[in-house]
Design an enzyme around this catalytic site. Structure first.
Site, PDB file in Angstrom:
ATOM      1  N   ASN A 154     -11.087  -2.493  -4.958  1.00  0.00           N
ATOM      2  CA  ASN A 154     -10.317  -1.607  -6.089  1.00  0.00           C
ATOM      3  C   ASN A 154     -10.992  -1.232  -7.350  1.00  0.00           C
ATOM      4  OD1 ASN A 154      -7.109  -2.372  -4.874  1.00  0.00           O
ATOM      5  ND2 ASN A 154      -8.268  -0.864  -4.161  1.00  0.00           N
TER       6      ASN A 154
ATOM      7  N   ASP B 167       0.877  -1.231   0.128  1.00  0.00           N
ATOM      8  CA  ASP B 167      -0.001  -0.130  -0.047  1.00  0.00           C
ATOM      9  C   ASP B 167       0.676   1.248  -0.148  1.00  0.00           C
ATOM     10  OD1 ASP B 167      -2.471   1.149   0.073  1.00  0.00           O
ATOM     11  OD2 ASP B 167      -2.419   1.358   2.092  1.00  0.00           O
TER      12      ASP B 167
HETATM   13  C1  IPE Z   1      -5.322  -2.506   0.073  1.00  0.00           C
HETATM   14  O1  IPE Z   1      -4.907  -1.285  -0.377  1.00  0.00           O
HETATM   15  C2  IPE Z   1      -5.289  -3.346  -1.282  1.00  0.00           C
HETATM   16  C3  IPE Z   1      -4.291  -3.518  -2.037  1.00  0.00           C
HETATM   17  C4  IPE Z   1      -2.788  -3.084  -1.496  1.00  0.00           C
HETATM   18  C5  IPE Z   1      -4.178  -4.171  -3.275  1.00  0.00           C
HETATM   19  P1  IPE Z   1      -6.006  -0.006  -0.165  1.00  0.00           P
HETATM   20  O2  IPE Z   1      -5.357   1.205  -0.487  1.00  0.00           O
HETATM   21  O3  IPE Z   1      -7.362  -0.486  -1.523  1.00  0.00           O
HETATM   22  O4  IPE Z   1      -6.895  -0.240   0.992  1.00  0.00           O
HETATM   23  P2  IPE Z   1      -7.675   0.824   1.786  1.00  0.00           P
HETATM   24  O5  IPE Z   1      -8.587   1.133   0.903  1.00  0.00           O
HETATM   25  O6  IPE Z   1      -6.764   2.030   2.242  1.00  0.00           O
HETATM   26  O7  IPE Z   1      -8.254  -0.014   3.141  1.00  0.00           O
HETATM   27  C1  IPE Z   2      -1.618   0.344  -3.461  1.00  0.00           C
HETATM   28  O1  IPE Z   2      -1.481   1.788  -3.470  1.00  0.00           O
HETATM   29  C2  IPE Z   2      -1.931  -0.097  -4.895  1.00  0.00           C
HETATM   30  C3  IPE Z   2      -3.178  -0.612  -4.802  1.00  0.00           C
HETATM   31  C4  IPE Z   2      -4.224  -0.656  -3.862  1.00  0.00           C
HETATM   32  C5  IPE Z   2      -3.875  -1.144  -6.236  1.00  0.00           C
HETATM   33  P1  IPE Z   2      -2.500   2.743  -3.527  1.00  0.00           P
HETATM   34  O2  IPE Z   2      -3.080   3.199  -4.872  1.00  0.00           O
HETATM   35  O3  IPE Z   2      -3.632   2.349  -2.630  1.00  0.00           O
HETATM   36  O4  IPE Z   2      -1.883   3.945  -2.790  1.00  0.00           O
HETATM   37  P2  IPE Z   2      -2.415   4.902  -1.639  1.00  0.00           P
HETATM   38  O5  IPE Z   2      -2.786   4.100  -0.572  1.00  0.00           O
HETATM   39  O6  IPE Z   2      -3.582   5.654  -2.413  1.00  0.00           O
HETATM   40  O7  IPE Z   2      -1.295   6.105  -1.057  1.00  0.00           O
HETATM   41 MG    MG Z   3      -4.029   2.395  -0.532  1.00  0.00          MG
END
Ligand code: IPE
Ligand code: IPE
Ligand code: MG
Length: 258
Positions: free
Chosen positions: A85, A37
């Site tokens: 997502n 993340d």
């Molecule tokens: C968790 O990250 C899912 C992945 C890393 C693929 P998210 O960014 O989607 O999670 P939340 O929304 O912060 O809980």
């Molecule tokens: C993790 O990074 C990747 C996925 C969840 C696909 P994020 O896109 O969630 O990055 P942040 O949490 O917004 O920084």
């Molecule tokens: Mg995230």
């Protein structure tokens, strides 16, 4: 750090951990699962697009794949795209799907040559046809590989996985192939996408968030959690070894008394 040095590092941490309590003196680290993340926040910090953030995230994932081999893991699971997502803007979802396509095009051969077994966990039936084809091909091509198993969680949600597993079990019961009285934890575990894999010993989440976000809900029952403040693209071998060090300093009790 070469392999033997990494092993010595892990061993040193293991020795240090033995001081206080004895019950987990044998504490193997077989399966590490990572919630990757913070790509978006990394991109904001760097003043680049989110897409660039996800691309850098792929580089960090490549590093983790190397480290898993050095640490002698049997399983590495990478959370790449959750069932939630899909609610992101379409351009971002399309980019993430394209990164998975690129993974199959660019990385699969190398992984196969290294003897790594590749599995995709998550609901593949609702993925675009071409990706489903790549998934099946990748799994078939690497099925007999002797190395560790890389599980990529894509279109994965722990609740969705449980619902699909229960549906499978119910169908078998309805068809008279399974007596409901025989349904136990092993039957449910085996019906999950991760069936056959050991539960994760260690779950790492980057970005400073301290939540599970629908990842491995059943399998995480006794996992150790390490939450790191770094954003995923900044996750290096040092971060990985630091998380292993924290794991080695823990005492796993599994409900028993030390
Ligand atoms: C968790 O990250 C899912 C992945 C890393 C693929 P998210 O960014 O989607 O999670 P939340 O929304 O912060 O809980
Ligand atoms: C993790 O990074 C990747 C996925 C969840 C696909 P994020 O896109 O969630 O990055 P942040 O949490 O917004 O920084
Ligand atoms: Mg995230």
């Amino acid at each position: 750090m070469v392999l033997s040095q990494t092993a010595r590092f892990a061993g040193r941490m293991f020795d240090k951990a033995k001081g206080s309590e004895e019950p987990d003196a044998e504490k193997p680290l077989r399966h590490v699962a990572i919630i990757m993340d913070g790509n978006g926040r990394w991109a904001s910090r760097e003043g680049v697009t989110r897409l660039k953030g996800h691309q850098q995230g792929v580089e960090a994932a490549r590093g983790a794949v190397e480290m898993a081999k050095e640490l002698g893991l049997t399983h590495l699971t990478l959370y790449s795209f959750s069932t939630e997502n899909w609610s992101r803007p379409d351009w971002e979802v399309q980019h993430l799907l394209n990164l998975l396509r690129q993974f199959f095009a660019k990385d699969l051969k190398k992984l196969a040559d290294q003897g790594i077994r590749v599995k995709i966990i998550g609901d593949r039936d609702t993925l675009p046809d071409d990706i489903r084809g790549h998934v099946e091909e990748a799994e078939a091509r690497t099925a007999d590989n002797p190395g560790y198993t890389l599980q990529i969680a894509f279109n994965y949600g722990g609740r969705d996985e449980l619902v699909r597993a229960v549906t499978k079990i119910a169908s078998r019961a309805a068809a008279g192939q399974l007596d409901p009285a025989d349904i136990d934890e092993a039957v449910l575990s085996n019906a999950l996408d991760t069936g056959g894999a050991p539960d994760p010993d260690l779950i790492i989440r980057t970005s400073g968030e301290q939540r599970i976000s629908n990842f491995l809900l059943w399998q995480a029952a006794y996992a150790e959690f390490v939450f790191l403040d770094c954003f995923w693209p900044d996750f290096t071998r040092e971060e990985f070894l630091g998380a292993v060090e924290q794991y080695q300093a823990r005492t796993r009790r599994f409900g028993a008394r030390p």
